[in-house]
Design an enzyme around this catalytic site. Structure first.
Site, PDB file in Angstrom:
ATOM      1  N   CYS A 124       0.714  -0.674   0.730  1.00 48.72           N
ATOM      2  CA  CYS A 124      -0.453   0.252  -0.419  1.00 48.72           C
ATOM      3  C   CYS A 124       0.905   1.298  -0.070  1.00 48.72           C
ATOM      4  O   CYS A 124       0.520   2.398  -0.256  1.00 48.72           O
ATOM      5  CB  CYS A 124      -1.081   0.307   0.978  1.00 48.72           C
ATOM      6  SG  CYS A 124      -2.315  -1.682   1.208  1.00 48.72           S
ATOM      7  N   HIS A 380      -9.526   3.223  -1.932  1.00 49.46           N
ATOM      8  CA  HIS A 380      -7.520   2.781  -1.749  1.00 49.46           C
ATOM      9  C   HIS A 380      -7.388   1.909  -3.233  1.00 49.46           C
ATOM     10  O   HIS A 380      -7.129   0.791  -2.875  1.00 49.46           O
ATOM     11  CB  HIS A 380      -7.326   1.822  -0.475  1.00 49.46           C
ATOM     12  CG  HIS A 380      -6.236   1.624  -0.190  1.00 49.46           C
ATOM     13  ND1 HIS A 380      -4.787   2.250  -0.764  1.00 49.46           N
ATOM     14  CD2 HIS A 380      -6.426   0.591   0.299  1.00 49.46           C
ATOM     15  CE1 HIS A 380      -4.202   1.696  -0.766  1.00 49.46           C
ATOM     16  NE2 HIS A 380      -4.074   0.056   0.677  1.00 49.46           N
ATOM     17  N   CYS A 410      -0.195   2.419   6.062  1.00 45.33           N
ATOM     18  CA  CYS A 410       0.447   0.899   7.153  1.00 45.33           C
ATOM     19  C   CYS A 410       0.372  -0.196   5.779  1.00 45.33           C
ATOM     20  O   CYS A 410       0.105   0.373   5.057  1.00 45.33           O
ATOM     21  CB  CYS A 410      -1.040   0.516   7.674  1.00 45.33           C
ATOM     22  SG  CYS A 410      -2.614   0.361   7.090  1.00 45.33           S
ATOM     23  N   GLY A 412       0.812  -4.030   4.555  1.00 42.43           N
ATOM     24  CA  GLY A 412       0.639  -5.712   4.326  1.00 42.43           C
ATOM     25  C   GLY A 412       1.796  -6.476   4.683  1.00 42.43           C
ATOM     26  O   GLY A 412       3.029  -6.587   4.630  1.00 42.43           O
TER      27      GLY A 412
END
Length: 426
Positions: A124, A380, A410, A412
């Site tokens: 991300c 997103h 954040c 993954g």
């Protein structure tokens, strides 16, 4: 040990009695707001509208065209000789052909073969990593001008083949945790840190409200470029040409009460995370043009802001969402800043659980966080978000005359990334 580490890092957010006051001449703010010829600056930050995956305006648009269409706009709107662009980097998560796609799209958009092209994937944060990688090349003197992008077609993503690891790797508990679905990690954060369903729905409703206000007021307009593409009717197969101009995911009039009626999205893991308080599955792209300040002045390019730097930090994979709560203090410490020095925080709302945790744990002023809403309302697109947030935060800073900016997300498998910018549109 994890608790001690978290406490240690959070202490960096609390100014001591001997510390200089925020925004004073002796704080880190004075250092980052100085203008030097070798600074890395942003001269253009644009994005496509964000469209609903599998049913929105980009559902029939392949990644290559999305990247190409945005690159064409960058070349045209920058009024920059594309031969001056020395490297292009694309953040993308789901497409294993991203490097091929970028190279071909860049050539087709008019960037000559003398420029390089590459793709990066840090989940991300891929868009921010692309920006950081180009900025580092400029900072080291390897190039003077570079273009960073993030792009994702989640409509085309293949979710079929489950991920697996070698049995030796699976013997390590935290390695096994890397296989946990993102929804499960959201429920872990909610359970471990007592982030209730009500708290998450309240946060989500506010994200939708802010995004609705921003969209109706036209606050996103200067960061969005219209994209003309083709949409196929799923019933008839007929295709029509459409021009996308606005983000599709903002649900006007969303209330806490309405969100409270939505069923849990991951009942096998918990009952707090829903389709209403988690980020939307989305298609879109964003681009950030960077160069050395001296080069920008030489070329008479408008300077939107200064990219000061970025950092990454790791957390336990099973609670990956708390990544910004570690990455942001680390970044502040590196630049001798305190949270009160920061005018706007753009934190990716992967899930309301992690967003609530990060805002509360860091003790942030909620009014400074995602003032135009976040991924719960906007969407997103995984590889895009890191670059999209830079477009949004610079646009908002220009409108409100705010100066010191942090973008974070954040990641993954248990990471967080944060970047620091200074708005120069004041």
């Amino acid at each position: 040990m994890a608790t001690e580490r978290l406490s240690s890092i959070l202490n960096q957010l609390r100014p001591t009695a001997s510390a200089v006051s925020p925004n004073s001449g002796g704080s880190g703010v004075s250092a980052i707001t100085q203008k030097n010829p070798d600074d890395v600056v942003i001269t253009l930050a644009l994005r496509t509208p964000l469209a609903k995956a599998s049913k929105g305006g980009f559902k029939d648009t392949d990644l290559d065209y999305m990247v190409f269409a945005l690159l064409k706009e960058v070349v045209a709107r920058s009024k920059l000789d594309p031969a001056l662009i020395e490297d292009v980097c694309l953040g993308n998560v789901r497409d294993d052909k991203a490097a091929y796609i970028l190279r071909a799209a860049a050539l087709a958009a008019g960037i000559p073969h003398t420029a390089g092209a590459s793709s990066v994937n840090r989940f991300c944060s891929s868009g921010l990593k692309a920006v950081h990688d180009i900025a580092n090349q400029i900072r080291l003197g390897a190039i003077d001008v570079g273009l960073a992008m993030g792009a994702e077609s989640m409509s085309a993503a293949d979710y079929g083949r489950p991920l697996s690891f070698h049995e030796e790797i699976m013997k390590a508990p935290e390695a096994r945790d890397c296989l946990q679905p993102m929804g499960q990690t959201s429920e872990n954060v909610g359970d471990d840190f007592n982030i209730s369903r009500q708290m998450q729905d309240q946060f989500a409703a506010e994200s939708f409200r802010r995004a609705e206000v921003a969209q109706k007021a036209g606050w996103f307009d200067d960061e969005i470029v219209p994209i003309t593409t083709t949409v196929k009717d799923p019933k008839t197969g007929d295709c029509k040409t459409v021009t996308l101009t606005k983000d599709e995911g903002i649900r006007h009039g969303t209330t806490v009460e309405a969100l409270g009626k939505i069923r849990p999205a991951f009942p096998q893991f918990g009952n707090k995370t829903t389709g209403g308080n988690a980020s939307q599955v989305t298609d879109g792209a964003a681009a950030v043009l960077l160069m050395r300040r001296s080069k920008a002045i030489e070329l008479n390019q408008p300077i939107l802001g200064k990219f000061c730097g970025a950092t990454v930090a790791g957390v336990a994979p099973r609670i990956m969402g708390i990544g910004p709560s570690i990455a942001i203090p680390k970044l502040l410490n590196q630049f001798n800043l305190h949270k009160a020095d920061i005018d706007i925080f753009e934190i990716n709302e992967a899930f309301a659980s992690m967003a609530v945790y990060c805002v509360n744990t860091l003790g942030l002023d909620a009014d400074k966080v995602n003032p135009c809403g976040g991924a719960i309302a906007l969407g997103h697109p995984l590889g895009t978000t890191g670059a999209r947030q830079i477009c949004t935060i610079l646009s908002e800073a220009r409108r409100t005359k705010k100066k010191v900016l942090i973008t974070s997300m954040c990641i993954g498998t248990g990471q967080g990334m944060a970047g620091l910018l200074v708005n120069e549109q004041v």
